[in-house]
Scaffold this motif. Structure first.
Motif, PDB file in Angstrom:
ATOM      1  N   VAL A  37     -57.955  35.885  26.039  1.00  0.00           N
ATOM      2  CA  VAL A  37     -58.555  35.095  26.043  1.00  0.00           C
ATOM      3  C   VAL A  37     -58.104  33.699  26.555  1.00  0.00           C
ATOM      4  O   VAL A  37     -59.141  32.748  26.220  1.00  0.00           O
ATOM      5  CB  VAL A  37     -58.834  35.099  24.153  1.00  0.00           C
ATOM      6  N   GLN A  38     -57.210  33.536  26.217  1.00  0.00           N
ATOM      7  CA  GLN A  38     -56.971  32.150  26.624  1.00  0.00           C
ATOM      8  C   GLN A  38     -57.044  31.581  27.721  1.00  0.00           C
ATOM      9  O   GLN A  38     -57.458  30.988  28.155  1.00  0.00           O
ATOM     10  CB  GLN A  38     -55.437  32.143  26.079  1.00  0.00           C
ATOM     11  N   TYR A  39     -57.644  31.977  29.041  1.00  0.00           N
ATOM     12  CA  TYR A  39     -57.814  31.971  30.039  1.00  0.00           C
ATOM     13  C   TYR A  39     -59.497  31.595  30.308  1.00  0.00           C
ATOM     14  O   TYR A  39     -59.658  32.428  31.229  1.00  0.00           O
ATOM     15  CB  TYR A  39     -57.050  32.953  31.444  1.00  0.00           C
ATOM     16  N   ASN A  40     -60.422  32.582  29.588  1.00  0.00           N
ATOM     17  CA  ASN A  40     -61.682  32.759  29.385  1.00  0.00           C
ATOM     18  C   ASN A  40     -61.919  31.869  28.482  1.00  0.00           C
ATOM     19  O   ASN A  40     -63.395  32.462  27.835  1.00  0.00           O
ATOM     20  CB  ASN A  40     -62.183  34.056  28.740  1.00  0.00           C
ATOM     21  N   LYS A  41     -61.820  30.241  28.694  1.00  0.00           N
ATOM     22  CA  LYS A  41     -63.352  29.567  27.971  1.00  0.00           C
ATOM     23  C   LYS A  41     -64.171  29.492  28.465  1.00  0.00           C
ATOM     24  O   LYS A  41     -63.821  29.316  30.065  1.00  0.00           O
ATOM     25  CB  LYS A  41     -61.528  27.702  28.165  1.00  0.00           C
ATOM     26  N   LEU A  42     -65.479  28.239  27.768  1.00  0.00           N
ATOM     27  CA  LEU A  42     -66.675  28.362  28.255  1.00  0.00           C
ATOM     28  C   LEU A  42     -66.914  26.824  28.903  1.00  0.00           C
ATOM     29  O   LEU A  42     -67.942  26.590  29.062  1.00  0.00           O
ATOM     30  CB  LEU A  42     -67.550  29.052  27.629  1.00  0.00           C
ATOM     31  N   VAL A  43     -65.791  26.137  28.661  1.00  0.00           N
ATOM     32  CA  VAL A  43     -66.196  24.637  28.529  1.00  0.00           C
ATOM     33  C   VAL A  43     -66.467  24.272  30.466  1.00  0.00           C
ATOM     34  O   VAL A  43     -65.259  24.484  31.020  1.00  0.00           O
ATOM     35  CB  VAL A  43     -64.625  23.741  28.115  1.00  0.00           C
ATOM     36  N   TYR A 127     -63.864  44.430  47.817  1.00  0.00           N
ATOM     37  CA  TYR A 127     -62.250  43.376  47.145  1.00  0.00           C
ATOM     38  C   TYR A 127     -61.349  44.656  47.833  1.00  0.00           C
ATOM     39  O   TYR A 127     -61.621  45.692  47.869  1.00  0.00           O
ATOM     40  CB  TYR A 127     -62.425  43.362  46.599  1.00  0.00           C
ATOM     41  N   ALA A 128     -60.316  43.578  48.076  1.00  0.00           N
ATOM     42  CA  ALA A 128     -58.736  44.524  48.435  1.00  0.00           C
ATOM     43  C   ALA A 128     -58.161  43.957  47.183  1.00  0.00           C
ATOM     44  O   ALA A 128     -58.335  42.892  46.762  1.00  0.00           O
ATOM     45  CB  ALA A 128     -58.530  43.460  49.537  1.00  0.00           C
ATOM     46  N   TYR A 129     -57.239  44.558  46.773  1.00  0.00           N
ATOM     47  CA  TYR A 129     -56.852  44.880  46.038  1.00  0.00           C
ATOM     48  C   TYR A 129     -55.051  43.604  46.530  1.00  0.00           C
ATOM     49  O   TYR A 129     -54.741  43.314  47.735  1.00  0.00           O
ATOM     50  CB  TYR A 129     -55.637  46.294  45.630  1.00  0.00           C
ATOM     51  N   ILE A 130     -54.766  42.547  45.472  1.00  0.00           N
ATOM     52  CA  ILE A 130     -53.991  41.480  45.661  1.00  0.00           C
ATOM     53  C   ILE A 130     -52.582  41.359  44.768  1.00  0.00           C
ATOM     54  O   ILE A 130     -52.782  42.832  43.707  1.00  0.00           O
ATOM     55  CB  ILE A 130     -54.293  40.078  46.381  1.00  0.00           C
ATOM     56  N   PRO A 131     -52.158  41.114  44.827  1.00  0.00           N
ATOM     57  CA  PRO A 131     -51.065  41.031  44.006  1.00  0.00           C
ATOM     58  C   PRO A 131     -51.482  40.442  42.892  1.00  0.00           C
ATOM     59  O   PRO A 131     -51.301  39.339  43.037  1.00  0.00           O
ATOM     60  CB  PRO A 131     -49.408  40.385  44.346  1.00  0.00           C
ATOM     61  N   ASN A 132     -51.301  40.755  41.494  1.00  0.00           N
ATOM     62  CA  ASN A 132     -51.410  39.375  40.817  1.00  0.00           C
ATOM     63  C   ASN A 132     -51.032  38.995  40.744  1.00  0.00           C
ATOM     64  O   ASN A 132     -49.892  38.006  41.209  1.00  0.00           O
ATOM     65  CB  ASN A 132     -50.994  40.088  39.516  1.00  0.00           C
ATOM     66  N   TYR A 133     -52.046  37.815  40.396  1.00  0.00           N
ATOM     67  CA  TYR A 133     -52.068  36.635  41.045  1.00  0.00           C
ATOM     68  C   TYR A 133     -52.093  35.055  39.338  1.00  0.00           C
ATOM     69  O   TYR A 133     -52.021  35.815  38.789  1.00  0.00           O
ATOM     70  CB  TYR A 133     -53.081  35.296  41.811  1.00  0.00           C
ATOM     71  N   GLY A 134     -50.906  34.186  40.080  1.00  0.00           N
ATOM     72  CA  GLY A 134     -51.382  32.630  38.440  1.00  0.00           C
ATOM     73  C   GLY A 134     -50.896  33.375  36.887  1.00  0.00           C
ATOM     74  O   GLY A 134     -49.701  34.492  37.241  1.00  0.00           O
ATOM     75  N   GLN A 135     -51.309  33.504  36.532  1.00  0.00           N
ATOM     76  CA  GLN A 135     -50.822  33.841  35.153  1.00  0.00           C
ATOM     77  C   GLN A 135     -51.089  35.750  34.901  1.00  0.00           C
ATOM     78  O   GLN A 135     -50.529  35.891  33.845  1.00  0.00           O
ATOM     79  CB  GLN A 135     -51.809  33.139  33.712  1.00  0.00           C
ATOM     80  N   TYR A 136     -51.449  36.734  35.260  1.00  0.00           N
ATOM     81  CA  TYR A 136     -51.603  37.695  35.694  1.00  0.00           C
ATOM     82  C   TYR A 136     -50.331  38.021  36.223  1.00  0.00           C
ATOM     83  O   TYR A 136     -50.925  39.573  36.383  1.00  0.00           O
ATOM     84  CB  TYR A 136     -52.962  38.252  36.452  1.00  0.00           C
ATOM     85  N   ALA A 137     -49.178  37.126  36.938  1.00  0.00           N
ATOM     86  CA  ALA A 137     -48.819  38.333  37.765  1.00  0.00           C
ATOM     87  C   ALA A 137     -47.509  38.684  36.589  1.00  0.00           C
ATOM     88  O   ALA A 137     -47.444  38.802  35.594  1.00  0.00           O
ATOM     89  CB  ALA A 137     -47.820  36.801  38.434  1.00  0.00           C
ATOM     90  N   GLY A 138     -47.116  39.651  37.205  1.00  0.00           N
ATOM     91  CA  GLY A 138     -46.378  40.848  36.255  1.00  0.00           C
ATOM     92  C   GLY A 138     -47.135  41.338  35.175  1.00  0.00           C
ATOM     93  O   GLY A 138     -46.376  42.031  33.651  1.00  0.00           O
ATOM     94  N   VAL A 139     -48.266  41.343  34.847  1.00  0.00           N
ATOM     95  CA  VAL A 139     -49.104  42.243  33.690  1.00  0.00           C
ATOM     96  C   VAL A 139     -49.422  43.128  34.065  1.00  0.00           C
ATOM     97  O   VAL A 139     -50.342  42.675  34.686  1.00  0.00           O
ATOM     98  CB  VAL A 139     -50.336  41.466  33.335  1.00  0.00           C
ATOM     99  N   VAL A 143     -55.607  44.189  36.865  1.00  0.00           N
ATOM    100  CA  VAL A 143     -55.433  44.598  38.586  1.00  0.00           C
ATOM    101  C   VAL A 143     -56.544  43.075  39.462  1.00  0.00           C
ATOM    102  O   VAL A 143     -57.321  42.548  38.842  1.00  0.00           O
ATOM    103  CB  VAL A 143     -56.899  45.664  38.565  1.00  0.00           C
ATOM    104  N   CYS A 144     -56.016  42.283  40.197  1.00  0.00           N
ATOM    105  CA  CYS A 144     -56.369  41.327  40.650  1.00  0.00           C
ATOM    106  C   CYS A 144     -56.967  42.026  42.227  1.00  0.00           C
ATOM    107  O   CYS A 144     -56.143  42.577  42.538  1.00  0.00           O
ATOM    108  CB  CYS A 144     -55.205  40.287  41.273  1.00  0.00           C
ATOM    109  N   MET A 145     -58.386  41.254  43.039  1.00  0.00           N
ATOM    110  CA  MET A 145     -59.055  41.546  44.407  1.00  0.00           C
ATOM    111  C   MET A 145     -59.243  40.237  44.386  1.00  0.00           C
ATOM    112  O   MET A 145     -59.223  39.293  43.812  1.00  0.00           O
ATOM    113  CB  MET A 145     -59.628  42.828  43.912  1.00  0.00           C
TER     114      MET A 145
END
Length: 154
Positions: A37-43, A127-139, A143-145
């Motif tokens: 939720v903290q990464y999905n603000k609509l501002v 879209y191709a799979y990539i390592p999880n980036y930014g705040q998603y690293a290690g989560v 799934v990051c693409m």
């Protein structure tokens, strides 16, 4: 026939669809939902696409700059009763076209393992799979693409 409208996060139809999306994600993500939720603000999201069928808002998506040359696709959603009609693919293609017009070279995105239909859409869309980036690293649930937006010559 699907009508796609470019708008911003101030659009009331977009906000209504995102409320439905957030409810869906809360169920799918369970205890992990608070993290996302903290990464999905609509501002101030300036690049939003809303899909309409017969003047009813049925789907949406957005992007924001992630880093120089790249945008992050966010807030993709189609009302459950309208899924399987190509709406999400049309919204995604419109977002990619808009990013191209603004001279971005690539799109990145994060989705959850609990969203297999989203993963299939992104795979089908190149879209191709990539390592999880930014705040998603290690989560583990993320799934990051990524997809390049090479312009086509006519």
């Amino acid at each position: 026939m699907i009508t796609l409208r470019r708008t911003t996060s101030d659009n009331p139809d977009f906000r209504e669809l995102v409320a439905l999306l957030d409810h869906d994600l809360a169920v799918r993500d369970g205890d992990d939902h608070a993290f996302y939720v903290q990464y999905n603000k609509l501002v101030a999201i300036n690049h939003v696409v809303v899909a309409y069928l017969a003047d009813k808002a049925v789907g949406c998506g957005a992007f924001k700059e992630y880093e120089a040359g790249q945008v992050e696709v966010k807030r993709m959603f189609v009302r459950p009763e309208y899924r399987g009609q190509g709406i999400a693919g049309a919204v995604l293609a419109e977002l990619e076209q808009w990013a191209r017009e603004l001279n971005y070279a690539a799109c990145v995105l994060e989705t959850g393992k609990q969203q297999p239909e989203a993963i299939r859409l992104y795979e089908k869309s190149g879209y191709a799979y990539i390592p999880n980036y930014g705040q998603y690293a290690g989560v583990d649930n993320s799934v990051c693409m990524k997809k390049g937006l090479a312009t086509t010559q006519v």
